[in-house]
Design a protein around this motif. Structure first.
Motif, PDB file in Angstrom:
ATOM      1  N   GLU A   1      -2.124  16.046  -5.495  1.00 45.00           N
ATOM      2  CA  GLU A   1      -0.716  15.640  -5.546  1.00 45.00           C
ATOM      3  C   GLU A   1      -0.442  14.763  -6.766  1.00 45.00           C
ATOM      4  O   GLU A   1       0.684  14.700  -7.253  1.00 45.00           O
ATOM      5  N   TYR A   2      -1.458  14.074  -7.265  1.00 47.93           N
ATOM      6  CA  TYR A   2      -1.288  13.237  -8.459  1.00 47.93           C
ATOM      7  C   TYR A   2      -1.606  14.028  -9.727  1.00 47.93           C
ATOM      8  O   TYR A   2      -0.791  14.142 -10.613  1.00 47.93           O
ATOM      9  N   TYR A   3      -2.823  14.575  -9.802  1.00 48.30           N
ATOM     10  CA  TYR A   3      -3.244  15.138 -11.081  1.00 48.30           C
ATOM     11  C   TYR A   3      -2.546  16.441 -11.439  1.00 48.30           C
ATOM     12  O   TYR A   3      -2.481  16.797 -12.604  1.00 48.30           O
ATOM     13  N   ARG A   4      -1.972  17.133 -10.482  1.00 53.15           N
ATOM     14  CA  ARG A   4      -1.235  18.352 -10.856  1.00 53.15           C
ATOM     15  C   ARG A   4      -0.019  17.999 -11.717  1.00 53.15           C
ATOM     16  O   ARG A   4       0.338  18.727 -12.624  1.00 53.15           O
ATOM     17  N   TRP A   5       0.622  16.852 -11.441  1.00 56.69           N
ATOM     18  CA  TRP A   5       1.770  16.431 -12.251  1.00 56.69           C
ATOM     19  C   TRP A   5       1.318  15.941 -13.611  1.00 56.69           C
ATOM     20  O   TRP A   5       1.984  16.166 -14.619  1.00 56.69           O
ATOM     21  N   ASN A   6       0.181  15.294 -13.642  1.00 62.79           N
ATOM     22  CA  ASN A   6      -0.385  14.847 -14.916  1.00 62.79           C
ATOM     23  C   ASN A   6      -0.683  16.056 -15.804  1.00 62.79           C
ATOM     24  O   ASN A   6      -0.357  16.075 -16.991  1.00 62.79           O
TER      25      ASN A   6
ATOM     26  N   TRP B   1       0.813  -1.208   0.000  1.00 61.05           N
ATOM     27  CA  TRP B   1       0.000   0.000   0.000  1.00 61.05           C
ATOM     28  C   TRP B   1       0.854   1.268   0.000  1.00 61.05           C
ATOM     29  O   TRP B   1       0.337   2.359  -0.211  1.00 61.05           O
ATOM     30  N   SER B   2       2.152   1.150   0.217  1.00 62.56           N
ATOM     31  CA  SER B   2       2.995   2.345   0.165  1.00 62.56           C
ATOM     32  C   SER B   2       3.156   2.846  -1.269  1.00 62.56           C
ATOM     33  O   SER B   2       3.607   3.960  -1.492  1.00 62.56           O
ATOM     34  N   HIS B   3       2.771   2.028  -2.263  1.00 62.64           N
ATOM     35  CA  HIS B   3       2.847   2.423  -3.675  1.00 62.64           C
ATOM     36  C   HIS B   3       1.469   2.767  -4.244  1.00 62.64           C
ATOM     37  O   HIS B   3       1.296   2.829  -5.447  1.00 62.64           O
ATOM     38  N   GLU B   4       0.512   2.990  -3.371  1.00 65.87           N
ATOM     39  CA  GLU B   4      -0.846   3.322  -3.786  1.00 65.87           C
ATOM     40  C   GLU B   4      -0.869   4.687  -4.482  1.00 65.87           C
ATOM     41  O   GLU B   4      -0.198   5.625  -4.050  1.00 65.87           O
ATOM     42  N   VAL B   5      -1.644   4.800  -5.553  1.00 63.67           N
ATOM     43  CA  VAL B   5      -1.810   6.059  -6.273  1.00 63.67           C
ATOM     44  C   VAL B   5      -3.287   6.403  -6.273  1.00 63.67           C
ATOM     45  O   VAL B   5      -4.128   5.604  -6.690  1.00 63.67           O
ATOM     46  N   ILE B   6      -3.612   7.573  -5.781  1.00 61.25           N
ATOM     47  CA  ILE B   6      -5.006   8.029  -5.747  1.00 61.25           C
ATOM     48  C   ILE B   6      -5.114   9.170  -6.750  1.00 61.25           C
ATOM     49  O   ILE B   6      -4.628  10.281  -6.519  1.00 61.25           O
ATOM     50  N   THR B   7      -5.737   8.893  -7.902  1.00 60.52           N
ATOM     51  CA  THR B   7      -5.710   9.825  -9.024  1.00 60.52           C
ATOM     52  C   THR B   7      -6.591  11.058  -8.838  1.00 60.52           C
ATOM     53  O   THR B   7      -6.474  12.008  -9.598  1.00 60.52           O
ATOM     54  N   CYS B   8      -7.474  11.071  -7.834  1.00 59.85           N
ATOM     55  CA  CYS B   8      -8.329  12.243  -7.631  1.00 59.85           C
ATOM     56  C   CYS B   8      -7.689  13.276  -6.709  1.00 59.85           C
ATOM     57  O   CYS B   8      -8.252  14.349  -6.502  1.00 59.85           O
ATOM     58  N   LEU B   9      -6.517  12.970  -6.172  1.00 58.22           N
ATOM     59  CA  LEU B   9      -5.844  13.920  -5.287  1.00 58.22           C
ATOM     60  C   LEU B   9      -4.973  14.893  -6.085  1.00 58.22           C
ATOM     61  O   LEU B   9      -4.312  14.502  -7.042  1.00 58.22           O
TER      62      LEU B   9
END
Length: 78
Positions: A17-22, A7-15
């Motif tokens: 921290e994720y989508y700003r890089w996308n 679970w330390s490699h979990e990615v939550i795409t609605c946060l």
């Protein structure tokens, strides 16, 4: 043999921290001319006001395909 989830490699795409890089990567590709905005036919569901992936569309031969689904030309990033 079993499966273990780390679970330390979990990615939550609605946060953010994720989508700003996308979004940042897409903007950089857009600036370089690698990505572009255009229009494409999409599977539009007027009931849900959303686009469906081809994989989520039942074949018409199944007989239970939603008759309200239509192809609609929408703006998208490529």
């Amino acid at each position: 043999m079993g499966t273990m989830i780390d679970w330390s490699h979990e990615v939550i795409t609605c946060l953010p921290e994720y989508y700003r890089w996308n979004q940042w990567i897409f903007l950089k590709m857009f600036e370089k001319g690698v990505a572009y905005r255009g229009k494409a036919l999409s599977n539009w569901c007027p009931t849900d006001q959303t686009v469906l992936a081809n994989e989520h569309i039942e074949p018409e031969s199944a007989g239970d395909a939603d008759p309200k689904l239509c192809k609609k030309k929408l703006s998208s990033g490529f």
